[in-house]
Structures are given as C-alpha cells and as structure tokens.
Scaffold this active site. Structure first.
Site, PDB file in Angstrom:
ATOM      1  N   CYS A  88      47.655 -19.042   1.513  1.00 61.30           N
ATOM      2  CA  CYS A  88      46.821 -18.616   2.332  1.00 61.30           C
ATOM      3  C   CYS A  88      45.774 -19.856   2.774  1.00 61.30           C
ATOM      4  O   CYS A  88      45.100 -19.757   4.024  1.00 61.30           O
ATOM      5  CB  CYS A  88      45.606 -17.910   1.268  1.00 61.30           C
ATOM      6  SG  CYS A  88      46.327 -16.470   0.774  1.00 61.30           S
TER       7      CYS A  88
ATOM      8  N   HIS B  77      39.294 -17.779   5.767  1.00 60.86           N
ATOM      9  CA  HIS B  77      40.707 -16.870   5.518  1.00 60.86           C
ATOM     10  C   HIS B  77      40.083 -15.585   5.228  1.00 60.86           C
ATOM     11  O   HIS B  77      39.425 -15.216   4.477  1.00 60.86           O
ATOM     12  CB  HIS B  77      41.389 -17.824   4.288  1.00 60.86           C
ATOM     13  CG  HIS B  77      42.520 -16.830   3.800  1.00 60.86           C
ATOM     14  ND1 HIS B  77      43.372 -16.041   4.582  1.00 60.86           N
ATOM     15  CD2 HIS B  77      42.561 -16.269   2.533  1.00 60.86           C
ATOM     16  CE1 HIS B  77      43.951 -15.196   3.865  1.00 60.86           C
ATOM     17  NE2 HIS B  77      43.665 -15.373   2.570  1.00 60.86           N
TER      18      HIS B  77
ATOM     19  N   ASN C 107      44.951  -8.644   4.906  1.00 64.21           N
ATOM     20  CA  ASN C 107      45.046 -10.170   4.595  1.00 64.21           C
ATOM     21  C   ASN C 107      46.534 -10.455   4.972  1.00 64.21           C
ATOM     22  O   ASN C 107      47.517 -10.312   4.669  1.00 64.21           O
ATOM     23  CB  ASN C 107      44.783 -10.386   3.212  1.00 64.21           C
ATOM     24  CG  ASN C 107      44.986 -11.790   2.750  1.00 64.21           C
ATOM     25  OD1 ASN C 107      45.665 -12.470   3.349  1.00 64.21           O
ATOM     26  ND2 ASN C 107      44.577 -11.867   1.490  1.00 64.21           N
TER      27      ASN C 107
HETATM   28  O1  UT7 Z   1      44.132 -14.353   0.030  1.00 68.51           O
HETATM   29  C1  UT7 Z   1      44.539 -14.911  -1.060  1.00 68.51           C
HETATM   30  C2  UT7 Z   1      43.220 -14.963  -2.128  1.00 68.51           C
HETATM   31  N1  UT7 Z   1      43.127 -13.546  -2.649  1.00 68.51           N
HETATM   32  C3  UT7 Z   1      42.123 -13.040  -2.844  1.00 68.51           C
HETATM   33  O2  UT7 Z   1      41.115 -13.950  -2.834  1.00 68.51           O
HETATM   34  C4  UT7 Z   1      41.851 -11.743  -3.555  1.00 68.51           C
HETATM   35  C5  UT7 Z   1      40.940 -11.931  -4.698  1.00 68.51           C
HETATM   36  N2  UT7 Z   1      40.908 -10.517  -5.320  1.00 68.51           N
HETATM   37  C6  UT7 Z   1      40.407  -9.278  -4.905  1.00 68.51           C
HETATM   38  O3  UT7 Z   1      40.131  -9.311  -3.568  1.00 68.51           O
HETATM   39  C7  UT7 Z   1      40.059  -8.191  -5.596  1.00 68.51           C
HETATM   40  O4  UT7 Z   1      40.032  -8.494  -7.004  1.00 68.51           O
HETATM   41  C8  UT7 Z   1      40.760  -6.628  -5.270  1.00 68.51           C
HETATM   42  C9  UT7 Z   1      40.778  -6.290  -4.035  1.00 68.51           C
HETATM   43  C10 UT7 Z   1      42.345  -7.263  -5.332  1.00 68.51           C
HETATM   44  C11 UT7 Z   1      40.867  -5.936  -6.247  1.00 68.51           C
HETATM   45  O5  UT7 Z   1      39.342  -5.451  -6.477  1.00 68.51           O
HETATM   46  P1  UT7 Z   1      38.555  -5.498  -7.800  1.00 68.51           P
HETATM   47  O6  UT7 Z   1      37.186  -5.099  -7.839  1.00 68.51           O
HETATM   48  O7  UT7 Z   1      38.666  -6.716  -8.512  1.00 68.51           O
HETATM   49  O8  UT7 Z   1      39.269  -4.513  -8.824  1.00 68.51           O
HETATM   50  P2  UT7 Z   1      40.228  -4.263 -10.206  1.00 68.51           P
HETATM   51  O9  UT7 Z   1      41.403  -5.147 -10.044  1.00 68.51           O
HETATM   52  O10 UT7 Z   1      39.081  -4.887 -11.076  1.00 68.51           O
HETATM   53  O11 UT7 Z   1      40.222  -2.849 -10.554  1.00 68.51           O
HETATM   54  C12 UT7 Z   1      39.279  -1.921 -10.477  1.00 68.51           C
HETATM   55  C13 UT7 Z   1      39.768  -0.575 -10.780  1.00 68.51           C
HETATM   56  C14 UT7 Z   1      40.931  -0.656 -11.872  1.00 68.51           C
HETATM   57  O12 UT7 Z   1      40.807   0.958 -12.286  1.00 68.51           O
HETATM   58  P3  UT7 Z   1      40.151   0.877 -13.842  1.00 68.51           P
HETATM   59  O13 UT7 Z   1      40.807   0.053 -14.915  1.00 68.51           O
HETATM   60  O14 UT7 Z   1      38.416   0.389 -13.699  1.00 68.51           O
HETATM   61  O15 UT7 Z   1      40.207   2.406 -14.349  1.00 68.51           O
HETATM   62  C15 UT7 Z   1      42.142  -0.354 -11.091  1.00 68.51           C
HETATM   63  O16 UT7 Z   1      43.241   0.069 -11.675  1.00 68.51           O
HETATM   64  O17 UT7 Z   1      40.424  -0.115  -9.480  1.00 68.51           O
HETATM   65  C16 UT7 Z   1      41.595   0.285  -9.965  1.00 68.51           C
HETATM   66  N3  UT7 Z   1      42.666   0.073  -8.622  1.00 68.51           N
HETATM   67  C17 UT7 Z   1      42.684   0.854  -7.631  1.00 68.51           C
HETATM   68  N4  UT7 Z   1      42.083   1.964  -7.425  1.00 68.51           N
HETATM   69  C18 UT7 Z   1      42.425   2.594  -6.318  1.00 68.51           C
HETATM   70  C19 UT7 Z   1      43.131  -1.180  -8.438  1.00 68.51           C
HETATM   71  N5  UT7 Z   1      43.858  -1.008  -7.169  1.00 68.51           N
HETATM   72  C20 UT7 Z   1      43.403   0.085  -6.638  1.00 68.51           C
HETATM   73  C21 UT7 Z   1      43.710   0.840  -5.324  1.00 68.51           C
HETATM   74  N6  UT7 Z   1      43.199   2.066  -5.355  1.00 68.51           N
HETATM   75  N7  UT7 Z   1      44.313   0.170  -4.408  1.00 68.51           N
END
Ligand code: UT7
Length: 335
Positions: free
Chosen positions: A115, A262, A292
C-alpha cells in the site's frame, strides 16, 4: 539542485463492476456491513481470461499520464513500478511496461512496498531526478487482486475490500524554486510483517509441496489481514507521518490544499481528516467506487482529482500511505 514535478497523471480500471450486492451472493456478507465498515459500494474486478494483467493495466494508465504530460513514451528515462501483485513471481512488471511501451532499453525498477508502494516509488524517483540522473520518470502503481482472493465466506474479512486497477504519473525535473516534491518520509516495521501478508508459496514452501499436500485448509496463498490490528496502526501512522512532513517543511495541516490518503478504508480517511481538522474539500476519497487498490490507489485518486480540477497550480498536495510490511510514508508536493 533540481526538484521533481508531477507533469501528468493517468489511470485505468477494468470495466467489470462488482457491487456489494454481487458479493452477497458469493460470501456471507451484506451491502450494509461493507458500507458501514469500509465505505465501499463497488469495485472493479478483472474477469478471468481478460488480457488486463497488472503490467497491461499499468501501461494503459502510463499512456494516459504520458499524453497528459504532453510527452511521448520515448521521452521517458526510467520506469518505476509499484505492485504486490506482479504478473509473474519474476521478473517484475517494470520490464514488461518497457516492452509494451515499445521504448529503448531504459531501466525499470520494481518496488515491493504494498500500500505504501506509490509513496516509496515517488521518493525513489525523486532522488534520481534531484541528482540530475534522469529527467522524466514514469511511476506506476497497478494491482490485480481479485483473481487471488478467497471468495468463499472464509475470506470475507479481506476479499470485500480489494479492487483492481492502475494509476501512473510522469515525474519531471523542475528548476522552479519552491515547486515540486518538497519532502518524502518513509518507514517500516517488519515486526508486523505477518499481520497483513500473503505467505505462500514462498521460497521455503514452494509450489511442488503445496500441490503434493493439496490441503483444502491451507489458506497461505490467500492474503491474510489482522483487520483490527492493522486499522489501529494505520490511524496512528497516517497521522504521524503526515505531521512529520509538515514539521520538516514548517507547515500546518491548514496549509494542505488536498490530502490524498491511500484508499484503505473510508473510516480511516475520515478519522485522519477529523483528527487533523481538515475540511471535506481538503481530502480526496474514491474508495467508494474502487475499493482498496493498494499501490494503485493514490495514483488513481490523483489522476481523478487532477481530471476533476481539484488540483491546481501552486496547490500543496499531501500523499500518505500505510500498509503491509508494515510500511508507511508521506510526501508533500507543491504543484
Ligand atoms: O490497505 C492496507 C491497510 N489496510 C487497512 O488499513 C485495513 C484495516 N482494517 C479494516 O479496514 C477493518 O479492520 C476491516 C474492514 C477489514 C474489518 O472491519 P472491522 O470493523 O475491524 O471488523 P472485524 O474484523 O472486527 O469483524 C467484526 C465482525 C465479525 O463478526 P463477530 O465476530 O463480531 O460476530 C466478523 O466475523 O464482522 C464480521 N465480518 C463480516 N461480516 C460481514 C468480517 N468480515 C465481514 C464481511 N461481511 N465481509
């Protein structure tokens, strides 16, 4: 000493639009979840069988950037290509752009900083221009993520985020006082290399072993991301590295005419905007349309911002990136 000016920008995205609703049919996700957590509405995914490889998309973006610069491919002295998704494991895609542009045997360098690849590439190109070694440098960021993503429910935390596309700029020697790239700042922290990575195949776990094992639970050849962990580091590092650039040049956040972060996640961009007290007009985002696109995200956004009249002569442009490595960086550019 010379400085480095952006004299043209271009971008190319594949035609195939994949909406969040399309993803609902592939994996256990929802439009509401994706929009709420990332701001993404749709992305472009190269269809299987298309000729749009990262080098081909990069060349298309490059041709647009070269034309916007009022140059021809023969004017380019050096190619820098940033990607995490090269056409081949080796050689890197820079040499393919040299061939596809049909130019003489100019050097081509591949940058592997994910990135942050575009900001790293900009800094490298800037050094070559400042010393007088090269006059016109073509800098490309291009990615084809979609064909390598886990599109089952198992991969939903990663796969909904990424999109394909390419962006490019032509960087040129500048002799005007106070113009061009004013400063660049680069960092890395390999301690967290595995928090956002694609680990297999690698030189110690090669294709023959993976095929022999044929383990359906081996996900090492899909990108892995510890999303929460990456998010927390991203919001801190983005701010730090932008402040580092401002401090070095004795400027304030209010001096920035346009910040192009980014495009990792709209929530990250909005958080930085709010913490730095920037207005909506001072920050450019297009992740809603493209997802992204890693090394391609800044040059695609820059090309769109320039086309849309959002970057004017004399403006102070700030670029900032954070991602896998971890790596991060920033640049301040007086247009
Ligand atoms: O580009 C390089 C750098 N990258 C970044 O900076 C990305 C950084 N991270 C993020 O943008 C976020 O962490 C994500 C968008 C990847 C994920 O969002 P989050 O708010 O951190 O979600 P999470 O991983 O904490 O997951 C929350 C919940 C989980 O369910 P439970 O355990 O709360 O029941 C996941 O299983 O959301 C669930 N989940 C989804 N649900 C529906 C994870 N992915 C999905 C999905 N659709 N695609």
């Amino acid at each position: 000493m010379y400085s480095t000016k952006i004299v043209g920008a271009g971008h190319y995205v594949p035609e195939n639009v994949v909406t969040n609703h399309d993803l609902e049919e592939m994996m256990d996700t929802s439009d509401a979840w994706i929009q709420e957590r990332t701001g993404i509405v749709e992305r472009r995914w190269v269809p299987r069988g298309s000729n749009d490889t990262p080098s081909v998309m990069g060349t298309k973006a490059a041709r647009m950037a070269i034309e916007k610069a009022g140059l021809t491919p023969d004017d380019i002295d050096f190619i820098v290509f940033a990607t995490l998704s090269p056409d081949y494991y080796f050689p890197g895609p820079g040499v393919q752009v040299q061939h596809q542009l049909g130019v003489k045997t100019i050097p081509a360098l591949d940058v592997r900083n994910q990135c942050s690849g575009f900001v790293y590439g900009l800094s490298v190109a800037d050094q070559f221009i400042k010393t007088g070694m090269y006059k016109n440098v073509l800098l490309i960021g291009s990615e084809l993520h979609s064909l390598g993503l886990d599109k089952t429910p198992r991969g939903r935390g990663v796969s909904v985020i990424f999109g394909d596309g390419a962006g490019a700029v032509v960087l040129q020697r500048c002799e005007e006082e106070g113009k061009g790239v004013l400063t660049t700042h680069l960092h890395s922290q390999g301690e967290f290399a595995k928090e956002l990575a694609l680990l297999g195949p690698n030189t110690t776990h090669w294709v023959d072993e993976i095929i022999a094992e044929a383990d359906p639970n081996d996900t090492s050849y899909y990108p892995y991301m510890n999303g929460n962990f990456v998010f927390k580091h991203a919001v801190t590092r983005f701010q730090e590295v932008i402040h580092e650039a401002l401090q070095t040049t004795n400027m304030q956040a209010s001096d920035i005419d346009l910040l192009i972060p980014h495009q990792a996640n709209l929530r990250i961009s909005q958080y930085i905007q709010q913490k730095m007290g920037l207005s909506n007009d001072q920050v450019f985002n297009n992740i809603q349309k493209y997802g992204n696109t890693t090394a391609a995200s800044i040059p695609i956004a820059l090309s769109e911002a320039m086309e849309g009249g959002k970057v004017n002569e004399g403006d102070l442009l700030c670029l900032a990136a954070f991602g896998s490595g971890f790596t991060w960086g920033s640049a301040l550019i007086r247009m």
